[in-house]
Design an enzyme around this catalytic site. Structure first.
Site, PDB file in Angstrom:
ATOM      1  N   ASP A 209      68.904 -50.265  51.218  1.00  0.00           N
ATOM      2  CA  ASP A 209      69.020 -51.291  50.451  1.00  0.00           C
ATOM      3  C   ASP A 209      70.501 -51.934  50.604  1.00  0.00           C
ATOM      4  O   ASP A 209      71.430 -51.293  50.407  1.00  0.00           O
ATOM      5  CB  ASP A 209      68.834 -51.052  48.990  1.00  0.00           C
ATOM      6  CG  ASP A 209      68.557 -52.388  48.148  1.00  0.00           C
ATOM      7  OD1 ASP A 209      67.810 -53.189  48.451  1.00  0.00           O
ATOM      8  OD2 ASP A 209      69.844 -52.612  47.202  1.00  0.00           O
ATOM      9  N   GLU A 253      68.824 -53.084  55.673  1.00  0.00           N
ATOM     10  CA  GLU A 253      68.588 -54.359  54.921  1.00  0.00           C
ATOM     11  C   GLU A 253      69.996 -55.122  55.198  1.00  0.00           C
ATOM     12  O   GLU A 253      70.699 -54.939  54.392  1.00  0.00           O
ATOM     13  CB  GLU A 253      68.397 -54.437  53.457  1.00  0.00           C
ATOM     14  CG  GLU A 253      67.794 -55.723  53.068  1.00  0.00           C
ATOM     15  CD  GLU A 253      68.058 -55.866  51.558  1.00  0.00           C
ATOM     16  OE1 GLU A 253      67.754 -57.114  51.178  1.00  0.00           O
ATOM     17  OE2 GLU A 253      68.856 -55.391  50.975  1.00  0.00           O
TER      18      GLU A 253
HETATM   19  C1  NOJ Z   1      67.681 -56.261  48.084  1.00  0.00           C
HETATM   20  C2  NOJ Z   1      66.280 -55.961  47.395  1.00  0.00           C
HETATM   21  O1  NOJ Z   1      65.467 -56.148  48.382  1.00  0.00           O
HETATM   22  C3  NOJ Z   1      66.337 -56.736  46.301  1.00  0.00           C
HETATM   23  O2  NOJ Z   1      65.002 -56.674  45.750  1.00  0.00           O
HETATM   24  C4  NOJ Z   1      67.225 -56.178  45.305  1.00  0.00           C
HETATM   25  O3  NOJ Z   1      67.344 -57.029  44.129  1.00  0.00           O
HETATM   26  C5  NOJ Z   1      68.468 -56.118  45.718  1.00  0.00           C
HETATM   27  N1  NOJ Z   1      69.007 -55.723  47.066  1.00  0.00           N
HETATM   28  C6  NOJ Z   1      69.376 -55.279  44.897  1.00  0.00           C
HETATM   29  O4  NOJ Z   1      69.231 -53.865  44.908  1.00  0.00           O
END
Ligand code: NOJ
Length: 527
Positions: A209, A253
């Protein structure tokens, strides 16, 4: 490990290179105990659905104990399961049962921040200023009456919150999500151990993440947390751990507009793959899509890393809605909430986009509900909105709940077989035509299109290369290694198909043998 090696992928090159990965938003997939929230029991009872769909792996959004201030991205304990979702024993069973069906499991690890209920943060609050416990986060004295600097949270409002003893802590997201201090060796060691914990339980990969924002420069007046070089040392360490298990992958990500910077994450000793947000964000326009595909392939080829193709996830408006709007590109900073959408047009384009994404070389992601052609739900009553963006933006941004509404499985009315209770977000009555039950008998349905495409893809596509065919500016056409030809018409008039043997699959009916607007087709070559 049972299950096949995806197509176009030799085993020694890695299963992930051509995989179709299905994203399970557990809260909204299927509810096994009637409390209105999806859970592991529900998912386990529907695993055969995913096997029938033809996916190679599932990625689950965070399933850890969490106060759910940000849908589970506020993790209170990285080595356990949120009781609302089930138990660790059930998670282990899920991993095993999925493996038995040839499906690998990928978990979400959230290294940038924890929950404010995480033991370390509670300890830090109790220990007070100057303590070692505070060093694991970013605690600072304020400047005058205000925070240490002017950094803003990604969800809106200041990125700092003050605690009763006067210090402030940093949170790039909600105040309930304090950021870890990655300069601290204890933080680094902890996450290496978390990786081992899940790999020891049989997971096949980790989705990381907010992967690009771990390292910060707090002395900078400007916000300075995106893509610092130091982040790569962290992923080199992670890679050593994943390599020591063999076949386990790291997926980043990484939202970075600069492809060269993006590519750094995919160096041979770092992450295996990263989500292609450039493609996801592209407008439904031939030049934009072609530019995105070319850029993606060039970037990945030079690194020998597989590309990924992503149309949606739990953070962005559903493609059916997006592609039916006057502006079809995606922009996190302007979610275009409520912009009118022609859903029929959007659905036609989403079908074509699915065939395009699945024909391209690399791995492909399918976000739950995408295979049903669900639209964004834009009329969730304000009092039910759960996304922290709503509060943090002062009720100006409704946020991401509209793509997180529980799946419709069967029946004519909510809860559509999702639960025996009341779904945590209301499902629209119009989804009666979009249930799995309704779609599986309909050969023209989105679900049947996804099933056919994923099956063919397994046999004929996956990793490899493309060669463009010159069919004019409004048409995207290319040949894959297996000889399969993909043609997408983004113009307004029907076009002739290139020479071919037979039509394998089409996203919509042909018009006298010609390919209509917003339609895609897969063809076998002349023999
Ligand atoms: C990216 C995630 O996909 C999202 O849903 C989340 O709110 C943020 N990172 C913070 O963790």
């Amino acid at each position: 490990m049972p299950g096949s090696t995806p197509p176009g992928t030799t085993p020694d090159r890695g299963w992930w290179r051509g995989a179709a990965i299905y994203q399970v938003y557990l809260r909204s997939f299927a509810d096994g105990n009637g409390d209105g929230t999806g859970d592991l029991a529900g998912l386990r009872s529907r695993l055969q659905y995913l096997a029938d769909l033809g996916v190679d792996a599932i990625w689950l959004n965070p399933w850890y104990p969490s106060p759910m201030a940000d849908g589970g991205y506020d993790v209170a304990d990285y080595r356990s399961i949120e009781p609302v979702f089930g138990t660790l024993a059930e998670a282990e069973k899920l991993i095993e049962e999925a493996h038995d069906l040839g499906i690998r499991t990928i978990v979400d690890v959230v290294p940038n921040h924890a929950s404010d209920q995480h033991a370390w943060f509670r300890e830090a609050l109790a220990a007070g200023p100057g303590s070692e416990a505070r060093e694991r986060f970013w605690f600072r004295p304020g400047v005058g009456d205000g925070p240490p600097n002017g950094w803003q949270s990604i969800f809106g409002g200041p990125a700092w919150t003050q605690v009763p003893d006067g210090e402030w802590y940093l949170h790039l997201f909600a105040p309930e999500q304090p950021d870890f201090n990655w300069n601290n060796p204890a933080v680094r060691e902890e996450f290496l151990d978390v990786l081992r914990f899940w790999f020891d339980r049989g997971v096949d990969g980790v989705r990381i993440d907010s992967a690009a924002v771990l390292v910060k420069d707090l002395d900078s007046v400007e916000e300075s947390y995106t893509d610092h070089d130091g982040v790569h040392d962290i992923y080199r360490e992670w890679r050593r751990v994943s390599d020591s298990y063999g076949g386990r992958i790291l997926i980043g990500e990484v939202w970075l507009p600069d492809q060269d910077r993006f590519a750094n994450y995919l160096r041979a000793d770092e992450l295996h793959t990263a989500f292609n947000f450039d493609f996801l964000s592209s407008a439904w326009e031939p030049a934009a899509l072609r530019a995105s595909i070319d850029l993606t392939l060039a970037t990945h080829l030079s690194l020998d890393a597989p590309a990924t193709w992503v149309l949606s996830n739990h953070d962005v408006a559903r493609p059916v809605t997006r592609y039916g709007r006057a502006v079809t590109s995606w922009d996190n900073a302007d979610r275009r909430d409520g912009m009118p959408s022609d859903l029929e047009l959007g659905r036609r384009r989403a079908r074509a986009a699915a065939l395009l994404a699945m024909a391209l070389p690399g791995s492909v992601y399918v976000y739950q509900g995408e295979e049903l052609g669900l639209n964004e739900v834009e009329d969730i009553p304000e009092e039910l909105i759960d996304d922290p963006m709503w509060e943090r933006s002062g009720h100006t941004v409704r946020g991401r709940d509209g793509c997180r509404v529980p799946l419709p499985w069967s029946g004519d009315e909510p809860p559509f077989g999702y639960s025996t209770g009341t779904p945590w977000l209301p499902q629209p009555a119009s989804w009666r035509d979009l249930t799995v039950e309704a779609q599986q008998e309909d050969p023209e349905s989105m679900l049947r299109l996804y099933r056919s495409a994923l099956r063919l893809r397994r046999r004929l596509l996956g990793d490899g290369t493309i060669a463009w065919l010159p069919l004019g500016d409004e048409v995207l056409a290319f040949v894959r290694d297996s000889g399969l030809i993909c043609v997408v018409n983004l113009g307004s008039a029907p076009v002739d198909l290139p020479a071919h043997d037979s039509v394998l699959l089409a996203s919509g009916p042909l018009a006298d043998g010609r390919l209509p607007s917003d339609t895609a087709v897969w063809l076998t070559p002349l023999s």
